[in-house]
Design a protein around this motif. Sequence first.
Motif, short mmCIF file in Angstrom:
data_model
loop_
_atom_site.label_atom_id
_atom_site.label_comp_id
_atom_site.label_asym_id
_atom_site.label_seq_id
_atom_site.Cartn_x
_atom_site.Cartn_y
_atom_site.Cartn_z
N MET A 101 -2.96 2.01 -6.77
CA MET A 101 -4.24 1.25 -6.10
C MET A 101 -4.74 0.24 -6.94
O MET A 101 -5.60 -0.64 -6.42
CB MET A 101 -5.13 2.31 -5.48
CG MET A 101 -6.02 1.97 -4.53
SD MET A 101 -4.96 1.25 -2.81
CE MET A 101 -6.53 0.59 -1.97
N VAL A 116 0.84 -1.23 0.10
CA VAL A 116 0.12 0.05 0.21
C VAL A 116 0.84 1.21 0.08
O VAL A 116 0.11 2.16 -0.25
CB VAL A 116 -0.89 0.01 1.09
CG1 VAL A 116 -2.15 -0.76 0.86
CG2 VAL A 116 -0.42 -0.50 2.41
N VAL A 160 -2.76 -3.10 -6.29
CA VAL A 160 -3.07 -3.36 -5.12
C VAL A 160 -4.51 -4.03 -4.76
O VAL A 160 -4.62 -5.06 -4.20
CB VAL A 160 -3.07 -1.97 -3.75
CG1 VAL A 160 -3.34 -2.56 -2.57
CG2 VAL A 160 -1.73 -1.57 -4.03
N ASN A 164 -5.35 -7.72 -3.87
CA ASN A 164 -5.98 -8.05 -2.71
C ASN A 164 -7.19 -8.83 -3.06
O ASN A 164 -7.52 -9.82 -2.12
CB ASN A 164 -6.43 -6.63 -2.11
CG ASN A 164 -6.78 -6.80 -0.48
OD1 ASN A 164 -6.28 -7.82 0.04
ND2 ASN A 164 -7.62 -5.76 -0.20
C1 LIG Z 1 -8.12 -6.21 1.18
O1 LIG Z 1 -9.57 -6.35 1.35
C2 LIG Z 1 -10.00 -6.54 2.58
C3 LIG Z 1 -11.43 -7.04 2.46
O2 LIG Z 1 -11.65 -7.77 1.36
C4 LIG Z 1 -9.93 -5.08 3.19
O3 LIG Z 1 -10.62 -5.20 4.53
C5 LIG Z 1 -8.61 -4.63 3.17
O4 LIG Z 1 -8.55 -3.20 3.94
C6 LIG Z 1 -7.85 -4.56 1.73
N1 LIG Z 1 -6.58 -4.25 1.90
C7 LIG Z 1 -6.08 -3.50 1.10
C8 LIG Z 1 -4.71 -3.22 1.14
O5 LIG Z 1 -6.98 -2.74 0.18
#
Ligand SMILES: *[C@@H]1O[C@H](CO)[C@@H](O)[C@H](O)[C@H]1NC(C)=O
Length: 286
Positions: A208, A203, A211, A215
Amino acid sequence: MKSYYWVFPFLLLHINLLKADTSTDESLDANLLLLKTGIGYMVPFPEKCSEILSDYADYASNFTKCSILHARPIRICKNCIEHYMSFHDKYHELLTTVVNGTSCKSVFISRDRLDAILEYHDNIMGIWEKGHCNACYDWKTGQPVLSNETIHFNELFNQTIDCIMKYIVPSSNDSKVVCDNCMQSYIKLDNYYKTLSADAIGVDSICMDIVDSMNTTRSIWSKTLNCCKVRRTPEVVFLVSTGIISLLPILYYLVLRYCSPMRDLPNVLKQSRFKQSILRSLGRSN
Ligand SMILES: *[C@@H]1O[C@H](CO)[C@@H](O)[C@H](O)[C@H]1NC(C)=O
Ligand SMILES: *[C@@H]1O[C@H](CO)[C@@H](O)[C@H](O)[C@H]1NC(C)=O
Ligand SMILES: *[C@@H]1O[C@H](CO)[C@@H](O)[C@H](O)[C@H]1NC(C)=O
Ligand SMILES: *[C@@H]1O[C@H](CO)[C@@H](O)[C@H](O)[C@H]1NC(C)=O
Ligand SMILES: *[C@@H]1O[C@H](CO)[C@@H](O)[C@H](O)[C@H]1NC(C)=O
Ligand SMILES: *[C@@H]1O[C@H](CO)[C@@H](O)[C@H](O)[C@H]1NC(C)=O
């Protein structure tokens, strides 16, 4: 007839009042007002500034719409770059344009505590920067071009998702087939992602769009498909064999101790003092 005389004083008074409305007193007031509030009330804004402001508003709303529509899954950086560039350039134009000695900036920016024009600018820039959207692009030519990293990641991502879509059987929750067939693509994607940033979550600096793609893929892989469970089998095998191997030396000495007579100990063991001392202690306890 006589009864109407009383009206005249009032008429005179009234005419005087009307005169006062357009008198020098009033223009003095207007000048004071002008000094206090600046242009916009008494003098219209320079037409050029109003045009720039109107375009700026259009670009801001186009970007805002685009970023809201592409917020889930995040594709703001990829899809809203043109709106962003227009918006960014128009703001720059607003700041730098000077018409007949009046700069548009002085007319529109920081004139009041609400400062809505600047506030919208900061919000939009905030979204863009929070998403590290510039990191998706190569800016060497001055114009944004999708960077090679982004393109390569998108290819790997595309392959992984295509693979999952191909092998998934929605009616069953046995995902072993998907896991087995797509493991290669997934690991390739995951490894490539890890090379993009120093920290594993990424991050800090990765765009984004990327990312979020990663994710989501990780979440599908480990939660929806539960593929990490399948992957654990080789790890268990590895751990068990490591355990056995590390126990071997102890086993070796135990075997020596209980299963062979002391005098048959191989000569090799006598080569070092350490081993001799072990031998001695073994012999003593015998
Ligand atoms: C990744 O996804 C989860 C939920 O699926 C979320 O809570 C988390 O913040 C996300 N992480 C990023 C780095 O976006
Ligand atoms: C805003 O977006 C609309 C729809 O995409 C487009 O027709 C219009 O030209 C855009 N306006 C500006 C100023 O870019
Ligand atoms: C600048 O001022 C002059 C005279 O005051 C006027 O004729 C001209 O139209 C103005 N230019 C612009 C761009 O407003
Ligand atoms: C990206 O790829 C293109 C074509 O494959 C190449 O010409 C360019 O130098 C690469 N850029 C970077 C930064 O690696
Ligand atoms: C991957 O790319 C192919 C061909 O470009 C396209 O048809 C497909 O929809 C893409 N898949 C995803 C998940 O974007
Ligand atoms: C599949 O999932 C459903 C509910 O999620 C569960 O009741 C069922 O036992 C699962 N079947 C298998 C074979 O795991």
